[in-house]
Design a protein around this motif. Sequence first.
Motif, PDB file in Angstrom:
ATOM      1  N   LEU A  16      11.916  12.566  26.694  1.00 28.43           N
ATOM      2  CA  LEU A  16      11.423  11.378  25.997  1.00 28.43           C
ATOM      3  C   LEU A  16       9.937  11.159  26.285  1.00 28.43           C
ATOM      4  O   LEU A  16       9.165  10.833  25.365  1.00 28.43           O
ATOM      5  CB  LEU A  16      12.245  10.151  26.397  1.00 28.43           C
ATOM      6  N   ALA A  17       9.515  11.341  27.523  1.00 28.71           N
ATOM      7  CA  ALA A  17       8.093  11.188  27.856  1.00 28.71           C
ATOM      8  C   ALA A  17       7.245  12.167  27.042  1.00 28.71           C
ATOM      9  O   ALA A  17       6.206  11.787  26.483  1.00 28.71           O
ATOM     10  CB  ALA A  17       7.872  11.407  29.350  1.00 28.71           C
ATOM     11  N   GLU A  18       7.684  13.399  26.958  1.00 23.02           N
ATOM     12  CA  GLU A  18       6.949  14.411  26.176  1.00 23.02           C
ATOM     13  C   GLU A  18       6.918  14.045  24.696  1.00 23.02           C
ATOM     14  O   GLU A  18       5.873  14.160  24.042  1.00 23.02           O
ATOM     15  CB  GLU A  18       7.599  15.775  26.354  1.00 23.02           C
ATOM     16  N   GLN A  19       8.046  13.620  24.157  1.00 25.97           N
ATOM     17  CA  GLN A  19       8.124  13.263  22.739  1.00 25.97           C
ATOM     18  C   GLN A  19       7.236  12.062  22.421  1.00 25.97           C
ATOM     19  O   GLN A  19       6.545  12.047  21.398  1.00 25.97           O
ATOM     20  CB  GLN A  19       9.574  12.951  22.345  1.00 25.97           C
ATOM     21  N   LEU A  20       7.256  11.063  23.287  1.00 29.27           N
ATOM     22  CA  LEU A  20       6.438   9.866  23.054  1.00 29.27           C
ATOM     23  C   LEU A  20       4.949  10.194  23.158  1.00 29.27           C
ATOM     24  O   LEU A  20       4.148   9.689  22.367  1.00 29.27           O
ATOM     25  CB  LEU A  20       6.822   8.756  24.029  1.00 29.27           C
ATOM     26  N   ALA A  21       4.595  11.023  24.117  1.00 28.27           N
ATOM     27  CA  ALA A  21       3.195  11.423  24.248  1.00 28.27           C
ATOM     28  C   ALA A  21       2.730  12.127  22.982  1.00 28.27           C
ATOM     29  O   ALA A  21       1.627  11.860  22.475  1.00 28.27           O
ATOM     30  CB  ALA A  21       3.018  12.314  25.469  1.00 28.27           C
ATOM     31  N   ALA A  22       3.563  13.000  22.440  1.00 31.47           N
ATOM     32  CA  ALA A  22       3.203  13.697  21.200  1.00 31.47           C
ATOM     33  C   ALA A  22       3.123  12.719  20.036  1.00 31.47           C
ATOM     34  O   ALA A  22       2.186  12.762  19.237  1.00 31.47           O
ATOM     35  CB  ALA A  22       4.226  14.798  20.905  1.00 31.47           C
ATOM     36  N   LEU A 107       5.526  -1.923  30.149  1.00 35.64           N
ATOM     37  CA  LEU A 107       6.854  -1.795  29.561  1.00 35.64           C
ATOM     38  C   LEU A 107       7.643  -0.735  30.322  1.00 35.64           C
ATOM     39  O   LEU A 107       7.087   0.300  30.698  1.00 35.64           O
ATOM     40  CB  LEU A 107       6.745  -1.371  28.086  1.00 35.64           C
ATOM     41  N   TYR A 108       8.917  -1.029  30.517  1.00 37.02           N
ATOM     42  CA  TYR A 108       9.844  -0.037  31.041  1.00 37.02           C
ATOM     43  C   TYR A 108      10.798   0.366  29.931  1.00 37.02           C
ATOM     44  O   TYR A 108      11.319  -0.488  29.209  1.00 37.02           O
ATOM     45  CB  TYR A 108      10.676  -0.605  32.202  1.00 37.02           C
ATOM     46  N   LEU A 109      11.014   1.659  29.803  1.00 33.32           N
ATOM     47  CA  LEU A 109      12.069   2.192  28.960  1.00 33.32           C
ATOM     48  C   LEU A 109      13.135   2.707  29.923  1.00 33.32           C
ATOM     49  O   LEU A 109      12.894   3.657  30.673  1.00 33.32           O
ATOM     50  CB  LEU A 109      11.561   3.320  28.067  1.00 33.32           C
ATOM     51  N   GLU A 163      10.402   2.136  18.605  1.00 33.83           N
ATOM     52  CA  GLU A 163      10.556   0.735  18.178  1.00 33.83           C
ATOM     53  C   GLU A 163      10.270  -0.211  19.328  1.00 33.83           C
ATOM     54  O   GLU A 163       9.613  -1.238  19.138  1.00 33.83           O
ATOM     55  CB  GLU A 163      11.976   0.499  17.647  1.00 33.83           C
ATOM     56  N   ALA A 164      10.754   0.101  20.515  1.00 35.13           N
ATOM     57  CA  ALA A 164      10.502  -0.753  21.671  1.00 35.13           C
ATOM     58  C   ALA A 164       9.018  -0.842  21.992  1.00 35.13           C
ATOM     59  O   ALA A 164       8.500  -1.912  22.309  1.00 35.13           O
ATOM     60  CB  ALA A 164      11.279  -0.224  22.881  1.00 35.13           C
ATOM     61  N   ILE A 165       8.327   0.272  21.880  1.00 41.62           N
ATOM     62  CA  ILE A 165       6.884   0.301  22.143  1.00 41.62           C
ATOM     63  C   ILE A 165       6.126  -0.475  21.066  1.00 41.62           C
ATOM     64  O   ILE A 165       5.232  -1.259  21.374  1.00 41.62           O
ATOM     65  CB  ILE A 165       6.390   1.749  22.246  1.00 41.62           C
ATOM     66  N   ASP A 166       6.496  -0.258  19.820  1.00 47.75           N
ATOM     67  CA  ASP A 166       5.816  -0.943  18.726  1.00 47.75           C
ATOM     68  C   ASP A 166       6.048  -2.451  18.729  1.00 47.75           C
ATOM     69  O   ASP A 166       5.198  -3.203  18.228  1.00 47.75           O
ATOM     70  CB  ASP A 166       6.243  -0.354  17.378  1.00 47.75           C
ATOM     71  N   ASN A 167       7.168  -2.865  19.252  1.00 52.43           N
ATOM     72  CA  ASN A 167       7.479  -4.311  19.273  1.00 52.43           C
ATOM     73  C   ASN A 167       6.951  -4.962  20.532  1.00 52.43           C
ATOM     74  O   ASN A 167       7.019  -6.119  20.731  1.00 52.43           O
ATOM     75  CB  ASN A 167       8.998  -4.538  19.152  1.00 52.43           C
TER      76      ASN A 167
END
Length: 167
Positions: A16-22, A107-109, A163-167
Motif C-alpha cells: 500500500l505504501a508503494e502504491q500510494l507513493a506512485a 493521518l494513520y491508515l 479516499e481517506a487521504i483525499d478526505n
Amino acid sequence: MKVAIIGPESTGKTALAEQLAARFHAPWVPEYAREYVSSLHRPYTRDDVEAIARRQIEQEREYAGWPTGRHVFFDTDLIVTKVWFAYCYRSVPPFVEERLATRFFDLYLLCAPDLPWQYDPVREHGDDRDFFFAWYRHEVEALGTPCAIITGQGEERLRKAVEAIDN
C-alpha cells in the motif's frame, strides 16, 4: 501530508505504501525494522528494538519540514514499536512515548487483517493479528490523530486509502 501506514503483520502495508507513493508521486519510507531484523544473525533484543525506534525517529525528522500540500508515506511508525516494547518487554522507553506525543503524522491508515497471512522469516504472530489490530487502533485513538481503517483487497484497498487521504 505525512501518512503512516500501520497494522498487524501481513496486512499489505508495504504494498500500500508503494502504491500510494506512485499514485501521489510522492516518496515513501520503508519499514526500517524489517531491514534491521532480517540482517541479524541472532534473535533480536530490547536494545535492537530501541535502535529501531531511534532510527524511526530520525526518519521522521528527515521529513519534519515537509511542504504543506505534498505527501510522504511511512511504512509503519512508532506506534507499532511502542506496542512491540510493551508486548515483548512489558515497558516502553520514555523517548518513544515523548515522540508519539508530538503527533508527527497527519493521518494513520490502519490496515485491517483481512488479507491472508503469508509466512515471512521476520513475522512472528500470524495467529494474533486481530489482537494487535485492536491494540494499534486503541493507540491511534489515544493520540487523537485522524485514522482510517483500510479493508478490502487489491484495487479496493488502494481506493479506500486514496479516499481517506483525499478526505
